[in-house]
Scaffold this active site. Sequence first.
Site, short mmCIF file in Angstrom:
data_model
loop_
_atom_site.label_atom_id
_atom_site.label_comp_id
_atom_site.label_asym_id
_atom_site.label_seq_id
_atom_site.Cartn_x
_atom_site.Cartn_y
_atom_site.Cartn_z
N SER A 136 14.70 -25.43 3.77
CA SER A 136 13.91 -25.36 2.55
C SER A 136 12.42 -25.17 2.88
O SER A 136 12.06 -24.27 3.62
CB SER A 136 14.18 -26.61 1.72
OG SER A 136 13.60 -26.50 0.46
N ASP A 181 20.77 -19.63 -4.74
CA ASP A 181 21.31 -20.92 -4.25
C ASP A 181 21.05 -22.06 -5.23
O ASP A 181 21.11 -23.23 -4.88
CB ASP A 181 20.77 -21.23 -2.84
CG ASP A 181 19.31 -21.65 -2.82
OD1 ASP A 181 18.66 -21.69 -3.89
OD2 ASP A 181 18.80 -21.94 -1.72
N HIS A 227 21.28 -25.05 -2.78
CA HIS A 227 20.09 -25.16 -1.92
C HIS A 227 20.11 -26.44 -1.06
O HIS A 227 19.90 -26.39 0.15
CB HIS A 227 18.85 -25.16 -2.82
CG HIS A 227 17.57 -25.15 -2.07
ND1 HIS A 227 17.08 -24.02 -1.48
CD2 HIS A 227 16.71 -26.14 -1.79
CE1 HIS A 227 15.93 -24.32 -0.87
NE2 HIS A 227 15.69 -25.60 -1.05
#
Length: 432
Positions: free
Chosen positions: A207, A374, A409
């Site tokens: 991320s 995502d 995600h």
Amino acid sequence: MALAAMTPLLRLLPLLLLLLHPSLREYLTVSRRPNGELHPIVLLAGQGCSDLEARLTEAYRPSIPRCGAMKGKGWFSLWGNASDLLAHDYVQCFEEQMRLVYDPAANDYRNLPGVETRVPKFGSARGFRDKNPSHPKRCNDHVREALEGLGYRDGDTLFGAPYDWRYAPPIPSQSSRAYSHYFRQFKELVEAASKKHHKKVIIFGHSYGGMVALEFVRNMPPAWRNRYIKHLILAAPTLSTGFVYQVYGLRSAGSLQAIYVPTTDDSSVMMMWSSFEIAIASLPSPSVWGHEPIVITEQRNYSAYDMEDLLAAFGLADSVEPFRRRMVPKMLCSKAPMVPITLINGVDNMTPRQLVFWDGDYNASPEIVYGDGDGGINLISMTAFEADMCQQPRQKQQFKSVKIPKVGHTELVTDARAVKEVVEEILEANRL
Ligand SMILES: *[C@@H]1O[C@H](CO)[C@@H](O)[C@H](O)[C@H]1NC(C)=O
Ligand SMILES: *[C@@H]1O[C@H](CO)[C@@H](O)[C@H](O)[C@H]1NC(C)=O
């Protein structure tokens, strides 16, 4: 397990391996290698995962007297345990002391006057922790545990590079006081790890940590990268190609899952959040999103070309200048880092693509139009980054993209199946 007990199994192993599926065969072969053959790895987790400590000096002018209680008392944990904030009735003071201000003269962000901050536990893979007690462990914990299971050891072959996630990492032409210090520490960590094991180093970021890892490598001189970087593994990086969820985050405290503040006062959380440099990073980039409407109202639509107007419409006029001077140049920087890259993303998830505030009330919840991605990062943003990287022939030869369907995600580092794939990619990077 004692070595003696394992010996009969080890003797059988070559035979057993022949019967196994090739990928599993490789997995087992590598996992049996002694530690010494693993490339050192540095992990970076996402937003909010690194702790922050603060120290208040005489220059600090608290908005309410009790927020000055820690003045002159040395370092204390500011972002480390959210439950503690509540226990000490410190939420309001926390929100103030976390705030950043943009300094137009330096074109850089700073803490409030009199607030000094630092990131503890630099170097340790255990330097990241989710602050929300009800979350799954979303700060790379599962990846770290799997690596430890393969023989990686924290402080020896396994490291962490926690960072101050309020700031956005600069591209090479930009200055950032926070990151120039951090990049120096990171560089020394990589050099020490590499020299210790006579091996190049793998960097893994999830991320926002993926974004920081990418910018770290891009900020190092090419000869240094060649000498020290084995592989860059970016898992769902928040890229400067941009994504719509980030726009949503500017209006909705509830969307800020990584920044868990135990309070019901959304407006104060939003005030803190919107002072951060990361709040305006990764807004949709015109070269990727073109004129497609991203925010739709009855009166006017906003595309990626209109982000400055949108910030103003959202009541964030102060963010317009730093957006223009720090973020727009970043959107235009698609320089490949020229090290082997594996990009891993989840796809086939409902991901915000357009936000409809029909009557123009930005305090209301928008109607969300979804696309692919995502859940946070849009597919269009991932593929644009891939295309940018692969346009550069020397990068194209060392670029791999892995897409995992129906993994979101955060699940990329929490879901067992996804973590297994992520670890496979780390092992493959070791073998290459
Ligand atoms: C966080 O703080 C709470 C309340 O002060 C305490 O009970 C808890 O053990 C702390 N958690 C961690 C992980 O330090
Ligand atoms: C805004 O975009 C929507 C969806 O593409 C479109 O239907 C509408 O006509 C646009 N409105 C304005 C004011 O341009």
